[in-house]
Design a protein around this motif. Structure first.
Motif, PDB file in Angstrom:
ATOM      1  N   GLU A  61     -40.127  -9.960 -54.096  1.00 54.48           N
ATOM      2  CA  GLU A  61     -39.872  -8.692 -53.409  1.00 54.48           C
ATOM      3  C   GLU A  61     -40.586  -8.583 -52.057  1.00 54.48           C
ATOM      4  O   GLU A  61     -40.818  -7.478 -51.558  1.00 54.48           O
ATOM      5  CB  GLU A  61     -40.243  -7.492 -54.301  1.00 54.48           C
ATOM      6  N   ASN A  87     -33.447 -13.745 -55.964  1.00 51.88           N
ATOM      7  CA  ASN A  87     -33.460 -12.618 -56.905  1.00 51.88           C
ATOM      8  C   ASN A  87     -34.090 -11.359 -56.330  1.00 51.88           C
ATOM      9  O   ASN A  87     -34.108 -10.326 -56.996  1.00 51.88           O
ATOM     10  CB  ASN A  87     -34.206 -13.020 -58.185  1.00 51.88           C
ATOM     11  N   ASN A  88     -34.630 -11.449 -55.101  1.00 58.16           N
ATOM     12  CA  ASN A  88     -35.210 -10.248 -54.495  1.00 58.16           C
ATOM     13  C   ASN A  88     -34.147  -9.213 -54.194  1.00 58.16           C
ATOM     14  O   ASN A  88     -33.003  -9.565 -53.873  1.00 58.16           O
ATOM     15  CB  ASN A  88     -35.960 -10.622 -53.207  1.00 58.16           C
ATOM     16  N   SER A  89     -34.532  -7.958 -54.272  1.00 52.76           N
ATOM     17  CA  SER A  89     -33.564  -6.881 -54.044  1.00 52.76           C
ATOM     18  C   SER A  89     -33.259  -6.692 -52.561  1.00 52.76           C
ATOM     19  O   SER A  89     -32.265  -6.071 -52.202  1.00 52.76           O
ATOM     20  CB  SER A  89     -34.104  -5.572 -54.632  1.00 52.76           C
ATOM     21  N   THR A  90     -34.130  -7.216 -51.692  1.00 51.93           N
ATOM     22  CA  THR A  90     -33.894  -7.169 -50.247  1.00 51.93           C
ATOM     23  C   THR A  90     -33.686  -8.583 -49.726  1.00 51.93           C
ATOM     24  O   THR A  90     -34.017  -9.565 -50.392  1.00 51.93           O
ATOM     25  CB  THR A  90     -35.095  -6.543 -49.506  1.00 51.93           C
TER      26      THR A  90
END
Length: 270
Positions: A61, A87-90
């Motif tokens: 993240e 897999n990071n949301s950003t």
């Protein structure tokens, strides 16, 4: 809030952390990885950052991931953290602070579309007087580029350059502080040879370099013009300048810069 990962807490990594913390970036949002727990604890005690040894965990993240490792480790570390970045949301931005390793090499070793920026820093970052050049990859947007520039501006000046210029930039900026340290060292030894105490010679030489650099930056005048202003006809300074010219100082710098640029190019091919 920007979450920052600094992979490698060596000299450049620490310089970056120091500038970020001095610019009021919350140290709890800065994760720094090191191969040894002792070094990580040292940086935590000094700056209050989050100390880690797992690169992938640090990249979790993170909005910006600075790779402050040696060139030979860039691709290895990038491969290590790529699953986490995916897999990071950003869209995490990866910033390489190493010489030689091309944007294409980094993009090819990671998932398609990874935002990558190449930066050539130098060690005066440690005192907030660094020079960092930035070169964005294909997948970097304007906001991401500006964010990285903003972070790097905490440790000095920032200049955007094309990637084909980076080998020359390495010679002119990344490595050049070492040339100036060597010249200063030689000048100090020359002062000692003239009979000055080493401490006095050092103070005089360092002050001369600091003052000369400030004059060049703040007056905007060409170095040749400033040099002429110190060189009176048949005076002491021009006698010294003649000796330096006859000793081949210009040619030495030409050859040194070329050797540095050539080595940077070699690193990129390995």
């Amino acid at each position: 809030m920007t979450n920052i990962a600094v992979i490698g807490g060596g000299q450049i990594g620490e310089a970056l952390v120091s500038g970020l913390v001095a610019a009021n970036v919350n140290p709890l949002h800065i994760r720094v990885t090191n191969r040894t727990e002792a070094r990580g604890q040292e940086l935590h005690d000094r700056y209050g950052i989050v100390n880690m040894t797992d690169n992938a965990q640090a990249a979790d993240e993170a909005d910006v991931v600075f790779l402050c490792v040696k060139p030979k480790f860039i691709i290895e570390v990038l491969s290590e953290i790529t699953p986490t970045l995916d897999n990071n949301s950003t869209h995490s931005v990866v910033v390489s602070m190493a010489a030689g390793i091309s944007i294409a090499a980094m993009e090819e070793s990671a998932t398609a579309g990874l935002p990558v920026i190449r930066v050539m820093p130098n060690t005066p970052m440690l005192v907030g007087k660094g020079m960092s050049t930035v070169t964005p990859g294909r997948h970097i947007n304007e906001d991401q580029l500006n964010k990285v520039k903003e972070l790097l501006s905490t440790v000095g000046d920032v200049l955007e350059v094309a990637e084909y210029e980076l080998d020359a930039v390495t010679a002119m900026s990344g490595s050049s502080p070492a040339y100036l340290f060597l010249v200063t060292e030689a000048l100090i030894d020359a002062g000692v040879n003239l009979g000055l105490p080493r401490g006095t010679a050092k103070q005089l030489a360092v002050a001369a370099f600091e003052g000369a650099a400030t004059m060049m930056k703040e007056t905007g005048k060409e170095p040749s013009e400033l040099r002429a202003g110190v060189s009176s006809p048949a005076g002491t300074t021009i006698a010294a300048i003649r000796e330096l010219e006859e000793s081949g100082i210009r040619g030495a710098f030409y050859r040194a810069a070329q050797a540095c640029a050539d080595r940077s190019e070699e690193l990129g091919k390995q």
